[in-house]
Design a protein around this motif. Structure first.
Motif, short mmCIF file in Angstrom:
data_model
loop_
_atom_site.label_atom_id
_atom_site.label_comp_id
_atom_site.label_asym_id
_atom_site.label_seq_id
_atom_site.Cartn_x
_atom_site.Cartn_y
_atom_site.Cartn_z
N TYR A 46 36.24 40.63 41.84
CA TYR A 46 35.98 39.29 42.48
C TYR A 46 35.41 39.48 43.91
O TYR A 46 34.21 38.60 43.75
CB TYR A 46 37.35 38.63 42.96
CG TYR A 46 38.30 38.44 41.85
CD1 TYR A 46 38.10 38.27 40.75
CD2 TYR A 46 39.57 38.62 42.29
CE1 TYR A 46 38.84 38.27 39.76
CE2 TYR A 46 40.74 38.13 41.27
CZ TYR A 46 40.48 38.25 40.09
OH TYR A 46 41.21 37.94 38.84
N CYS A 59 45.25 39.90 53.25
CA CYS A 59 46.13 38.63 53.23
C CYS A 59 47.24 38.60 54.40
O CYS A 59 47.68 39.70 54.69
CB CYS A 59 46.92 38.67 51.68
SG CYS A 59 45.66 38.38 50.44
N PHE A 84 53.03 31.87 40.53
CA PHE A 84 51.89 31.68 39.54
C PHE A 84 51.17 33.12 39.16
O PHE A 84 50.35 33.38 38.46
CB PHE A 84 50.60 30.96 40.26
CG PHE A 84 50.99 29.55 40.12
CD1 PHE A 84 50.59 28.80 38.88
CD2 PHE A 84 51.39 28.89 41.54
CE1 PHE A 84 50.95 27.49 38.97
CE2 PHE A 84 51.71 27.48 41.57
CZ PHE A 84 51.40 26.60 40.29
N ARG A 85 51.90 34.18 39.81
CA ARG A 85 51.93 35.60 39.16
C ARG A 85 53.27 36.10 39.41
O ARG A 85 53.54 36.92 40.26
CB ARG A 85 50.95 36.34 40.17
CG ARG A 85 49.27 36.04 39.84
CD ARG A 85 48.35 36.87 40.75
NE ARG A 85 48.53 36.35 42.15
CZ ARG A 85 47.75 35.37 42.67
NH1 ARG A 85 46.80 34.78 41.74
NH2 ARG A 85 47.69 35.13 44.09
N ARG A 107 40.81 42.33 42.88
CA ARG A 107 40.48 42.13 44.21
C ARG A 107 39.59 43.00 44.85
O ARG A 107 39.03 42.75 45.84
CB ARG A 107 41.59 41.56 45.13
CG ARG A 107 42.10 40.04 44.83
CD ARG A 107 42.85 39.61 46.20
NE ARG A 107 42.17 39.81 47.34
CZ ARG A 107 42.05 38.83 48.30
NH1 ARG A 107 43.00 37.83 48.29
NH2 ARG A 107 41.50 38.94 49.39
N GLN A 126 40.60 42.09 31.13
CA GLN A 126 41.50 41.16 31.36
C GLN A 126 42.87 41.26 30.89
O GLN A 126 43.77 40.86 31.25
CB GLN A 126 40.62 39.89 31.22
CG GLN A 126 39.72 39.23 32.06
CD GLN A 126 39.94 38.65 33.31
OE1 GLN A 126 41.50 38.53 33.51
NE2 GLN A 126 39.13 38.38 34.14
N ASN A 127 42.64 41.49 29.52
CA ASN A 127 43.75 41.51 28.60
C ASN A 127 44.39 42.93 28.42
O ASN A 127 44.98 43.01 27.23
CB ASN A 127 43.77 40.58 27.31
CG ASN A 127 43.32 39.15 27.78
OD1 ASN A 127 43.97 38.66 28.45
ND2 ASN A 127 42.01 38.95 27.05
N PHE A 172 54.79 35.59 46.87
CA PHE A 172 53.32 35.40 47.48
C PHE A 172 52.59 34.12 46.65
O PHE A 172 52.01 33.45 47.69
CB PHE A 172 52.43 36.59 47.40
CG PHE A 172 51.06 36.67 48.06
CD1 PHE A 172 51.39 36.77 49.69
CD2 PHE A 172 50.16 36.32 47.32
CE1 PHE A 172 49.86 36.89 50.06
CE2 PHE A 172 48.83 36.12 48.19
CZ PHE A 172 48.68 36.31 49.40
N LYS A 200 47.42 43.71 38.66
CA LYS A 200 46.00 43.46 38.16
C LYS A 200 45.11 42.69 39.09
O LYS A 200 43.85 42.89 39.54
CB LYS A 200 46.07 42.60 36.82
CG LYS A 200 44.64 42.17 36.35
CD LYS A 200 44.90 41.23 35.02
CE LYS A 200 43.62 40.35 34.81
NZ LYS A 200 43.75 39.31 34.19
N HIS A 201 45.84 41.66 39.65
CA HIS A 201 45.13 40.92 40.80
C HIS A 201 44.73 41.89 41.92
O HIS A 201 43.44 41.74 42.27
CB HIS A 201 46.06 39.93 41.49
CG HIS A 201 45.72 38.91 42.16
ND1 HIS A 201 44.63 37.89 41.99
CD2 HIS A 201 45.73 38.81 43.45
CE1 HIS A 201 44.30 37.35 42.89
NE2 HIS A 201 45.07 37.75 44.13
#
Lengths: 278, 344
Positions: free
Chosen positions: B306, B251, B288-289, B302, B224-225, B279, B297-298
């Motif tokens: 996730y 998407c 938010f990103r 994905r 994550q980091n 987006f 990373k998202h």
């Protein structure tokens, strides 16, 4: 390419009628809307709908009226983009498209019997009003009710008459604050977080329900935790761009969660470790 | 289990007979070592040995642009939900892309269901084509366990020199065979040749990155980091090529378009990308990103984290398209290697 008509498409809005509009501030307008055939929206407080203006587009808007009000529902819409500007041009008698309700709202079944502390910053009062009015309409089913309202200036206050009515009730405690007062303002001045320490509450049976601009959550939640309210009893409603409402288009995604389906209401313990949630 | 045999000389008959009846799309050369699925009338342009096409077959299942609603504002805002679809045969789909189609099937059949996708998907007959060897150095299909056929097709072709062994997986596949009448029975010697090729293939395809398939999810969970995302933040140019060419990215954006008569209009969706800056932006202006590294990373999450929790499946197929197309040379296998090294 060949086009075939399909029934039950999740993308097909219901043509709905605007019954009444009311200008609330320079940028906010209230719409009362009826679904075809006077059918109830049957939403849960905190859920949202997708509102269409054909030829312009669609926008996610939280429902502002309580489900106890049947036959029609209310949306309070800030003029901020293309769709909402077009919506502001509409009046009673005009049609809009409605899809929804979508998402997970505030579960009134979990809140039942408990004390409630509502914290609404700015436009946060819009979805929260749905729950507050639900609670007031079923007042004996809940414990003590504390409402904290905050906004930038007195001019930005929404639902003034209704807030006055809440304030007059003996079974509701209400506090307002503004960031910047004007000469006529008699209430508090300062951030909404400053109102929390003074509240007398029993943390074990209190649910904190917080809705406001993204920046507000971190500070308010910190104060609620300082009051020893358990993490799972802190409810927040998160703002994201919920484009399809169906958990597909990806715009509203917070890590693995789709805000439109898994939210917009979350308990704090579910999102505290999600990067980018708050 | 049923196998048929098609002599290579008869491939042209197969394709042209099908094409007389319905649209047939297959991989053709676009020059510069690039390939794409295009409509064909016969087999003359079809390239059997090709690296993954520029765009995956996703473009037929979820078109780049598709109408969802048509409306007429003059008639009291009458509207109709529509789906654009067409019967077709999709020929020459590699196993990585079959996996990609399965990912899309899963995402769109999750409730609330997307009928635009689900109706269209069942108009398409899928003919798979086996890779006997690696297409190029970008592929990681073995790591993702997609180098052998795992279903998701009506017919599956394996090229064995002078002939194809064809696995007939569905009734629809059998109908294609019956209709074209160019297939023969496969006998034991043919099946032995197939088994021999598969055996040889097992020696060729190895995990492209030194990590066990099962370890990918935990790796991403603890990354994550990671500094790797900071590194990608410096390199990514947010062009969104990686998501456009991804067989499992779905998407989209939804837009209204009114014709010049200001009466007739449509609402359509088109591919969007989590790599675009706006987006995850809301009307209040908050994004938010915001950082490209967060968005990269998202994208990785994905694919590798996730969907594991939600569907028990990776959404990376190992096709390698994102790495092949990246202008900043961000390479999926290298990213995974960097994460492994960092956590080692």
């Amino acid at each position: 390419m060949k086009k075939i008509a399909i029934r039950d498409s999740e993308y097909e809005p219901k043509k709905s009628r605007i019954l009444r509009t009311k200008r609330m501030t320079a940028t906010e307008k209230l719409f009362e809307i009826a679904l075809p055939g006077g059918k109830s929206l049957d939403h849960e407080p905190g859920q949202f709908v997708e509102v269409s203006v054909f030829g312009v587009g669609e926008a996610p808007i939280s429902v502002s009226s309580s489900p106890t009000k049947r036959g029609s529902f209310e949306l309070c819409i800030r003029k901020v983009g293309r769709v909402t500007e077009a919506l502001h041009r509409l009046e009673a008698g005009d049609d809009v498209g409605i899809r929804g309700p979508f998402g997970k709202g505030f579960s009134v079944r979990i809140l039942e019997g408990n004390d409630l502390l509502f914290v609404a910053g700015g436009l946060g009062i819009v979805p929260l009003r749905s729950l507050i009015n639900y609670v007031i309409d079923n007042r004996r089913d809940f414990g003590t009710v504390n409402i904290l309202l905050g906004c930038k200036t007195p001019k930005d206050m929404l639902f003034n008459e209704e807030v006055d009515e809440w304030n007059k009730r003996l079974d509701v405690k209400l506090n307002c604050t503004v960031d910047k007062a004007d000469p006529a303002w008699k209430g508090n001045v300062g951030l909404i977080t400053s109102l929390i320490p003074g509240i007398n509450l029993d943390p074990d049976r209190t649910f904190g329900v917080v809705v406001g601009p993204p920046i507000m959550y971190r500070f308010v939640i910190k104060e609620l935790l300082a009051k020893k309210i358990p993490e799972r009893q802190i409810l927040v409603s998160l703002e994201r761009h919920m484009k399809c409402g169906l958990g597909k288009c990806g715009h509203c995604q917070i890590e693995n969660l789709y805000c439109c389906q898994d939210g917009p209401v979350f308990t704090y313990d579910k999102i505290k470790n999600l990067k980018g949630a708050l | 289990m049923q196998y048929a045999l098609l002599k290579k000389d008869h491939l042209n008959d197969f394709i042209s007979k099908l094409a007389q009846e319905q649209k047939v799309v297959a991989p053709v050369s676009r020059g510069f070592g690039q390939f794409s699925f295009e409509e064909v009338a016969d087999a003359s342009r079809i390239i059997l040995k090709h690296i993954p096409t520029i765009l995956p077959p996703k473009k037929y299942f979820m078109p780049q642009e598709e109408t969802l609603l048509e409306y007429n504002l003059s008639e009291g805002q009458s509207m109709e939900a529509v789906v654009e679809c067409q019967k077709m045969v999709l020929f020459g789909v590699h196993t990585c892309d079959l996996a990609g189609i399965q990912c899309l099937n899963i995402a769109f059949s999750e409730r609330p269901k997307d009928f635009n996708y689900l109706i269209r998907k069942n108009k398409i007959a899928i003919v798979g084509l086996e890779c006997n060897d690696y297409c190029d150095e970008y592929a990681s299909c073995s790591l993702m366990d997609n180098h052998f056929p795992n279903g998701g097709y009506d017919l599956f072709f394996t090229d064995l020199g002078d002939f194809f062994i064809v696995h007939v997986n569905t009734q629809l596949g059998d109908e294609l065979i019956e209709k074209t009448k160019v297939f023969e029975r496969a006998d034991k010697s043919h099946m032995d040749t197939l088994a021999k090729m598969r055996e040889k293939k097992r020696g060729i395809f190895k995990n492209e990155v030194d990590i066990d398939h099962q370890e990918l999810e935990p790796l991403f969970k603890k990354s994550q980091n990671s500094k790797v995302w900071d590194e990608l933040n410096k390199r990514c140019v947010a062009c969104a090529n990686c998501t456009n060419v991804c067989p499992s990215c779905y998407c989209f954006d939804v837009t209204d378009e009114l014709q010049l008569d200001l009466k007739h209009g449509k609402r359509y969706r088109r591919w969007d990308s989590c790599q675009n800056e706006g987006f995850a932006k809301v009307s209040g202006g908050e994004s938010f990103r915001e950082k490209r590294g967060e968005r990269q990373k998202h994208r990785y999450y994905r694919k590798f984290l996730y969907p594991m929790a939600k569907f028990a499946r990776f959404f990376c197929t190992g096709c390698g398209r994102c790495s092949r197309t990246c202008m900043a040379k961000i390479n999926l296998k290298e990213t995974i290697r960097s994460l492994i090294t960092e956590k080692a």
